[in-house]
Motif scaffolding. Sequence first.
Motif, short mmCIF file in Angstrom:
data_model
loop_
_atom_site.label_atom_id
_atom_site.label_comp_id
_atom_site.label_asym_id
_atom_site.label_seq_id
_atom_site.Cartn_x
_atom_site.Cartn_y
_atom_site.Cartn_z
N HIS A 62 40.81 43.08 45.81
CA HIS A 62 40.68 43.81 44.55
C HIS A 62 39.23 44.12 44.21
CE1 HIS A 62 44.92 43.21 43.75
NE2 HIS A 62 44.79 41.92 44.04
N ALA A 63 38.33 43.22 44.55
CA ALA A 63 36.93 43.40 44.15
C ALA A 63 36.26 44.54 44.91
CB ALA A 63 36.17 42.10 44.35
N SER A 64 36.56 44.66 46.21
CA SER A 64 35.88 45.65 47.03
C SER A 64 36.72 46.88 47.35
CB SER A 64 35.42 45.00 48.35
OG SER A 64 36.55 44.59 49.11
N THR A 107 30.47 35.77 40.23
CA THR A 107 31.29 36.40 41.28
C THR A 107 31.16 37.92 41.29
OG1 THR A 107 33.18 36.41 39.74
CG2 THR A 107 33.00 34.55 41.26
N LYS A 108 30.84 38.50 40.15
CA LYS A 108 30.71 39.96 40.09
C LYS A 108 29.57 40.44 40.99
CE LYS A 108 30.30 43.82 36.86
NZ LYS A 108 30.15 44.22 35.44
N ASP A 128 30.57 39.90 44.64
CA ASP A 128 31.48 40.95 45.08
C ASP A 128 30.76 42.27 45.29
OD1 ASP A 128 33.71 39.31 45.10
OD2 ASP A 128 34.23 39.73 43.02
N GLU A 129 29.76 42.53 44.45
CA GLU A 129 28.97 43.75 44.60
C GLU A 129 28.22 43.75 45.94
OE1 GLU A 129 25.08 45.91 42.53
OE2 GLU A 129 26.12 44.31 41.47
N LYS A 161 30.83 44.30 48.71
CA LYS A 161 31.31 45.69 48.74
C LYS A 161 30.26 46.61 49.35
CE LYS A 161 33.22 49.35 45.82
NZ LYS A 161 33.64 49.73 44.44
N THR A 196 36.00 35.26 50.93
CA THR A 196 34.96 35.51 49.94
C THR A 196 33.64 35.86 50.59
OG1 THR A 196 36.03 33.91 48.47
CG2 THR A 196 33.77 34.53 47.95
#
Length: 623
Positions: A221-223, A262-263, A266-267, A270, A291
């Motif tokens: 979901h994050a990337s 975590t943001k 995740d950045e 990505k 992760t």
Amino acid sequence: MLKGNLKLTRLALGTVFFLVSLIIYSYYTYTAINNDVIRSIDNRLLNAATSVKYILGNDYHDKVAQEISFSSYQNKADQLSALANDLNIDYLYSMVLIDENVYFTASSYTQDDQNNGKVTQFLDLYPEATPITMAAFLSTAPIFETSTAHRGHSKTVYIPHLAKNGRTYITAADISVDKISNALKTDLYQSMFHFCCVIIILLIVYTLYYYGVRRSLMSDHASGFENHIALEKRLKKSNEHHLQIAIILVNEIDNISRFFGTKTADEVMKKLLTHFKQQARLHARIYRIATNKLAILTDKETPFDELYSIIQSHNKNTPFITDPFIYITLNAGVARGNKSLLLKNAHIALLQSKQGDQSIVNYCEAINDAKSLYLYNVEIAKEIREAFDAHRVVPYFQPVINTHTDEVIRYDCSPRIVTSQGEILTPDTFANALNRLRMNGMLTHALFTQCVSRFRKSAICWELTLCAENIADPTIYDHIAYELHRYPNPENITISILESQVISHYYEIKSFIAMVKSKGAKVVMHCWGNEFINTLNTLKVEVDGIKLDGAITKQLLNDANTSLFISYITDIAQQLELELVVEAVENNTVAELLNKLNVTLMQGSYLGKPTPHVTHFKQQLAI
């Protein structure tokens, strides 16, 4: 994976529950509508049978004893037939009971009756009278009956009436069972149509939801990239039995997540995934499988060099993100062969890459090199043990120079091991083996003791780097505290601590720093660039200075972001009144660039190489 299975299980249970509920609801609705249809038909029969009385008139059956004229009877029959046709009723009629026989006194007719000459006439006998028909003459309420007579299989309602002369007569209405069945069939078809519409809608929703859940389960979901479930399914469904995969570990992600959240982590992932996607060929597939891990899946024909160049396209010495400044390093394991063993072999190669301090390891090469690596490790471990036993572990010293005043402010102490053949081993040669042998504590103890002994009676300033394992070791902790307490000029001693370990060993390091500073010594934080030096770090642990590792300095000539990073650190150091030292100054060009960035304290081979002895002198440098 467990979470995904739980979602699918809930979806299946929800679907079954919905279908059962829908079937029950449909059956209930069908039954209710059927009852409404039957009730509606019964009401129509009652209304029709009641209307017969008003069409015939109140005195019609008073005259039954006399002869009703044909024209009068025919007029009533026509009226009844018209009403029956309007109400979609088969027959409307009236009957009387005479001498235990039932006779028609009026009746509608149909076109078929006229065509076949079967029109009912006045006082025609009704031979099919049933006990229910006979009972209707004695009843005070309407009676329903389903029977078969010469007029066919039909449902009938009888309504008893009392004429003025005291005679009982009944009015009746018939509707064929076929019409009732047709009405019920129409209702059934409508119910089935509604049921099918709901099922179709359910299937559409189910399909959309299934593919939504499936996509959700198979993507990160994050990337937005596919995840390990998608990779495993791809391997399972692929028609190609031999493939190639690279599993890449981002070493700093856990620390980034803990410190920046975590943001930000995740950045970073990505951006890295997108970078590899742009570098890879069209048929290569990129996955985020954990992760801190990603995978690049290609066909077996893809040359290893091409996959290697894709991975190497990331420069570990360049800031990956500049706001905040974040560096990342990668380890990769590559495997080629049977798809059933692909992930396992790639993870083995990745582990070898991590343990062997190699950026990329090919599984086949790792297996071939395993024996020679084992023999080398055995040999180097033997050399290390013998060096400690024979006191051949010695410190080397490299000057840290203030380039504005050309003076040595202190000497950085680093270990060397002298082999039995007189060869000098640098830390790069024995560091991994030393960690495996868990002899870091012995090395720190030996170096610190030798430095204290050598410089106790001098004014020379010196520096030693400690790792978190040393700080957490009570023996080393107590030894350093004891020696600092006895040292004549503890302010001449500087302890360097690796910033990468501050977060994971925060409380131990903070306590150690407080102890060292209480004895009068100084503490600097050693930043490797692939970690995250910032104001918050330095404020929390209350260090006296920052030292930038040579990995950063080596990129200064090729990467503009490195200049920004050093400028950023310089500003922080000035604001917090911290000392800033930059390592690996290897030529005049780098020194000049650092001077332009307001860096005054430098260390490197251009200014002075590590030597086993020190000479306290002013450097004559033309910078």
